[in-house]
Design a protein around this motif. Sequence first.
Motif, PDB file in Angstrom:
ATOM      1  N   ALA A 255      29.960 -47.614 -44.495  1.00 37.51           N
ATOM      2  CA  ALA A 255      29.846 -48.857 -43.926  1.00 37.51           C
ATOM      3  C   ALA A 255      30.430 -50.244 -44.917  1.00 37.51           C
ATOM      4  CB  ALA A 255      28.395 -49.227 -43.762  1.00 37.51           C
ATOM      5  N   ALA A 256      30.168 -49.645 -46.263  1.00 36.30           N
ATOM      6  CA  ALA A 256      30.761 -50.610 -47.501  1.00 36.30           C
ATOM      7  C   ALA A 256      32.049 -50.551 -47.368  1.00 36.30           C
ATOM      8  CB  ALA A 256      30.098 -50.280 -48.753  1.00 36.30           C
ATOM      9  N   ALA A 257      32.871 -49.226 -47.219  1.00 35.64           N
ATOM     10  CA  ALA A 257      34.262 -49.243 -47.354  1.00 35.64           C
ATOM     11  C   ALA A 257      34.956 -50.034 -46.056  1.00 35.64           C
ATOM     12  CB  ALA A 257      34.471 -47.690 -47.196  1.00 35.64           C
ATOM     13  N   GLU A 258      34.110 -49.788 -44.844  1.00 30.07           N
ATOM     14  CA  GLU A 258      34.544 -50.621 -43.878  1.00 30.07           C
ATOM     15  C   GLU A 258      34.456 -52.014 -43.917  1.00 30.07           C
ATOM     16  OE1 GLU A 258      36.459 -50.603 -40.225  1.00 30.07           O
ATOM     17  OE2 GLU A 258      35.423 -48.752 -40.991  1.00 30.07           O
ATOM     18  N   TRP A 259      33.430 -52.454 -44.523  1.00 32.78           N
ATOM     19  CA  TRP A 259      33.407 -54.192 -44.925  1.00 32.78           C
ATOM     20  C   TRP A 259      34.623 -54.402 -45.715  1.00 32.78           C
ATOM     21  CZ3 TRP A 259      31.556 -57.383 -41.895  1.00 32.78           C
ATOM     22  CH2 TRP A 259      30.310 -57.014 -41.341  1.00 32.78           C
ATOM     23  N   GLN A 260      35.043 -53.622 -46.693  1.00 33.37           N
ATOM     24  CA  GLN A 260      36.036 -53.758 -47.706  1.00 33.37           C
ATOM     25  C   GLN A 260      37.140 -54.217 -46.765  1.00 33.37           C
ATOM     26  OE1 GLN A 260      35.753 -54.136 -50.977  1.00 33.37           O
ATOM     27  NE2 GLN A 260      37.698 -55.218 -50.780  1.00 33.37           N
ATOM     28  N   ILE A 261      37.738 -53.645 -45.839  1.00 33.22           N
ATOM     29  CA  ILE A 261      38.863 -53.872 -44.879  1.00 33.22           C
ATOM     30  C   ILE A 261      38.686 -55.296 -44.422  1.00 33.22           C
ATOM     31  CG2 ILE A 261      39.904 -52.972 -42.900  1.00 33.22           C
ATOM     32  CD1 ILE A 261      39.064 -50.183 -43.100  1.00 33.22           C
ATOM     33  N   HIS A 262      37.787 -55.566 -43.897  1.00 32.06           N
ATOM     34  CA  HIS A 262      37.464 -56.954 -43.325  1.00 32.06           C
ATOM     35  C   HIS A 262      37.542 -57.952 -44.461  1.00 32.06           C
ATOM     36  CE1 HIS A 262      36.347 -54.925 -39.739  1.00 32.06           C
ATOM     37  NE2 HIS A 262      34.918 -54.687 -39.937  1.00 32.06           N
ATOM     38  N   ILE A 263      36.949 -57.652 -45.578  1.00 30.31           N
ATOM     39  CA  ILE A 263      37.173 -58.591 -46.724  1.00 30.31           C
ATOM     40  C   ILE A 263      38.592 -58.825 -46.884  1.00 30.31           C
ATOM     41  CG2 ILE A 263      36.696 -58.645 -49.103  1.00 30.31           C
ATOM     42  CD1 ILE A 263      34.099 -57.441 -48.464  1.00 30.31           C
ATOM     43  N   ASN A 264      39.357 -57.573 -47.122  1.00 34.63           N
ATOM     44  CA  ASN A 264      40.837 -57.737 -47.532  1.00 34.63           C
ATOM     45  C   ASN A 264      41.551 -58.691 -46.215  1.00 34.63           C
ATOM     46  OD1 ASN A 264      40.526 -56.463 -49.927  1.00 34.63           O
ATOM     47  ND2 ASN A 264      41.347 -54.562 -49.304  1.00 34.63           N
ATOM     48  N   GLU A 265      41.221 -58.322 -45.264  1.00 35.20           N
ATOM     49  CA  GLU A 265      41.743 -58.988 -44.268  1.00 35.20           C
ATOM     50  C   GLU A 265      41.780 -60.379 -44.165  1.00 35.20           C
ATOM     51  OE1 GLU A 265      41.638 -55.426 -40.620  1.00 35.20           O
ATOM     52  OE2 GLU A 265      39.994 -57.201 -40.722  1.00 35.20           O
ATOM     53  N   GLN A 266      40.511 -60.972 -44.559  1.00 33.36           N
ATOM     54  CA  GLN A 266      40.188 -62.395 -44.839  1.00 33.36           C
ATOM     55  C   GLN A 266      41.128 -62.902 -46.074  1.00 33.36           C
ATOM     56  OE1 GLN A 266      38.703 -64.154 -42.665  1.00 33.36           O
ATOM     57  NE2 GLN A 266      38.357 -62.258 -41.572  1.00 33.36           N
ATOM     58  N   ILE A 267      41.162 -62.098 -46.954  1.00 35.21           N
ATOM     59  CA  ILE A 267      42.176 -62.391 -48.261  1.00 35.21           C
ATOM     60  C   ILE A 267      43.609 -62.619 -47.908  1.00 35.21           C
ATOM     61  CG2 ILE A 267      42.910 -61.479 -50.494  1.00 35.21           C
ATOM     62  CD1 ILE A 267      40.282 -60.303 -50.909  1.00 35.21           C
ATOM     63  N   GLU A 268      44.048 -61.618 -47.027  1.00 34.56           N
ATOM     64  CA  GLU A 268      45.288 -61.969 -46.384  1.00 34.56           C
ATOM     65  C   GLU A 268      45.550 -63.357 -45.965  1.00 34.56           C
ATOM     66  OE1 GLU A 268      47.852 -59.191 -44.187  1.00 34.56           O
ATOM     67  OE2 GLU A 268      45.875 -58.097 -44.238  1.00 34.56           O
ATOM     68  N   LYS A 269      44.534 -63.856 -44.911  1.00 29.87           N
ATOM     69  CA  LYS A 269      44.657 -64.990 -44.320  1.00 29.87           C
ATOM     70  C   LYS A 269      44.296 -66.277 -45.201  1.00 29.87           C
ATOM     71  CE  LYS A 269      42.417 -63.509 -40.254  1.00 29.87           C
ATOM     72  NZ  LYS A 269      41.450 -63.469 -38.907  1.00 29.87           N
ATOM     73  N   GLU A 270      43.536 -66.087 -46.360  1.00 30.47           N
ATOM     74  CA  GLU A 270      43.574 -67.187 -47.371  1.00 30.47           C
ATOM     75  C   GLU A 270      44.654 -67.124 -48.005  1.00 30.47           C
ATOM     76  OE1 GLU A 270      39.756 -66.914 -49.989  1.00 30.47           O
ATOM     77  OE2 GLU A 270      38.973 -65.355 -48.552  1.00 30.47           O
ATOM     78  N   THR A 271      45.414 -66.086 -48.307  1.00 28.46           N
ATOM     79  CA  THR A 271      46.634 -66.123 -49.213  1.00 28.46           C
ATOM     80  C   THR A 271      47.856 -66.870 -48.339  1.00 28.46           C
ATOM     81  OG1 THR A 271      45.997 -64.030 -50.173  1.00 28.46           O
ATOM     82  CG2 THR A 271      48.666 -64.863 -50.608  1.00 28.46           C
ATOM     83  N   ALA A 272      47.828 -66.475 -46.911  1.00 27.89           N
ATOM     84  CA  ALA A 272      48.818 -66.840 -45.990  1.00 27.89           C
ATOM     85  C   ALA A 272      48.497 -68.529 -45.752  1.00 27.89           C
ATOM     86  CB  ALA A 272      48.660 -66.277 -44.608  1.00 27.89           C
ATOM     87  N   ALA A 273      47.270 -69.081 -45.934  1.00 29.78           N
ATOM     88  CA  ALA A 273      47.176 -70.533 -45.902  1.00 29.78           C
ATOM     89  C   ALA A 273      47.670 -71.256 -46.701  1.00 29.78           C
ATOM     90  CB  ALA A 273      45.472 -70.695 -45.674  1.00 29.78           C
ATOM     91  N   GLN A 274      47.879 -70.748 -48.112  1.00 35.54           N
ATOM     92  CA  GLN A 274      48.609 -71.344 -49.142  1.00 35.54           C
ATOM     93  C   GLN A 274      50.040 -71.926 -48.813  1.00 35.54           C
ATOM     94  OE1 GLN A 274      47.259 -69.507 -53.152  1.00 35.54           O
ATOM     95  NE2 GLN A 274      48.031 -68.284 -51.983  1.00 35.54           N
ATOM     96  N   ARG A 275      50.311 -71.297 -47.794  1.00 39.92           N
ATOM     97  CA  ARG A 275      51.988 -71.749 -47.370  1.00 39.92           C
ATOM     98  C   ARG A 275      51.878 -72.801 -46.348  1.00 39.92           C
ATOM     99  NH1 ARG A 275      54.739 -66.183 -45.784  1.00 39.92           N
ATOM    100  NH2 ARG A 275      56.627 -67.600 -45.828  1.00 39.92           N
ATOM    101  N   TYR A 276      50.734 -73.327 -45.826  1.00 38.50           N
ATOM    102  CA  TYR A 276      50.535 -74.485 -45.092  1.00 38.50           C
ATOM    103  C   TYR A 276      50.251 -75.909 -45.736  1.00 38.50           C
ATOM    104  CZ  TYR A 276      50.318 -71.219 -41.124  1.00 38.50           C
ATOM    105  OH  TYR A 276      50.583 -70.269 -40.315  1.00 38.50           O
ATOM    106  N   PRO A 277      50.525 -76.899 -45.136  1.00 39.42           N
ATOM    107  CA  PRO A 277      50.087 -78.179 -45.768  1.00 39.42           C
ATOM    108  C   PRO A 277      48.750 -78.418 -45.827  1.00 39.42           C
ATOM    109  CG  PRO A 277      51.748 -78.425 -43.886  1.00 39.42           C
ATOM    110  CD  PRO A 277      51.406 -76.978 -43.777  1.00 39.42           C
TER     111      PRO A 277
END
Length: 432
Positions: A255-277
């Motif tokens: 379950a902890a490994a599964e949550w790590q996937i979700h965490i990394n997916e949110q990090i992707e979104k955070e990183t992508a948001a840096q390209r927006y105004p």
Amino acid sequence: MKKTAIFFFLSLAINGMAQQKMTLSDVVNTALKNSYDIQLAKNNLEITSINNNIGVAGGLPLVTGSLTDNEQLTSINQEYSDHTRDAQRDNIGSNNLAYGVTGSILVFNGYRVVATKKRLGELEKQNQQLLAAQIQNTIAGVLSKYYDVVRQQTYMKTILQSIDLSKKKLDILQVRRDVGLSNNADIYQAQLDLNAALQTQQAQQLVIDQTKTDLLNLIFMKPDTNILISDTIIVDKSVNIDDVRASLAKNPTLAAAEWQIHINEQIEKETAAQRYPTLRANTGYNFTSSKTAAGFSLLNQSYGPFIGFSLSVPIYNGGIYKRQQQVASINTKNSVIQRDAVSLTNETSLVKSYEAYTNTLSQLETELKNYQLSQQLVDLVLQRFELGQATIIDVKVAQETFETEGYRLVNLNYSAKVAEIELKRLSSRLAL
């Protein structure tokens, strides 16, 4: 030799009086209370719980206050077309005062705040699973070592029974010698066998003491604590592989490994948001005051509220944000691979543990019969030896068979118990 044996048993009895008796429940509860690993896991969970806040994610307003007050000495030299207005003065005092309160709130930044808040929540849930996994691992380790102590003590009972047999054999030979029916060679051999059995007992006592020390280390007690464990190994024969496999999805490590996937997916979104105004709304109140004893302006004050917006648009930074997003995407793929690896490891451990569990259970029935037969064989050969119908070699062979069967029986019991513990750990069913 008899005095030595008496002294040995007497010392054991004296030590036993000072021993601290501990049951299985006592051992596990002590481990759960004192475990450094569990304490660290709890602290990590508390940290993520504290951080799981919209303010940490950057979604709440920021309010700052500022105050500046400067006193200075200046010299002026002013010339006008009308020279009557000329001024030249030294060391004139002046004061510049400014203070204000500014508040700002994020209006839009590509939904980075939303992604960050979700990541913080998922980190907390992941640490809950990691704590549950650590508790299960701690219980499993303590149970295995506890029953290892029981195993070694059970084997000690077999050794003590063998010592009794060696003493009976020696007593029989001494009675025979007294009536002239035995030679010294047999007595010497019987005495050597008894001495060897007593040495085996001392060596086994060392194994027991060191195993207890390992157990004390697992439950974070002082290694010189004298504990008394009185228990037997009872194997739960009702564990079913289908039930365990159905519970594998609840395994906290998975379950902890599964949550790590979700965490990394949110990090992707955070990183992508840096390209927006980034758009922020600002408001506040400012006051400025400038005083001087001489010059063009003796007093200048301004004050009042303000409101406005600030917009920041990333145009070009060498492609850093794009590369960071690519790395974040790869990290998400890696977390999926790690989750699959954990799942495969759990499944492999399940199959191997269940094979060991069923195999040892099937052997236990036969081995229990063999152990009972070896006891009967020793009794029979000893009776025949007392009647002069068996040799000292026959007794020794029967005695060795008894010790071997006793050792195999306790080891099979222990192996089955360890396999049972691992199966219950995988299905998160370890409890008192």
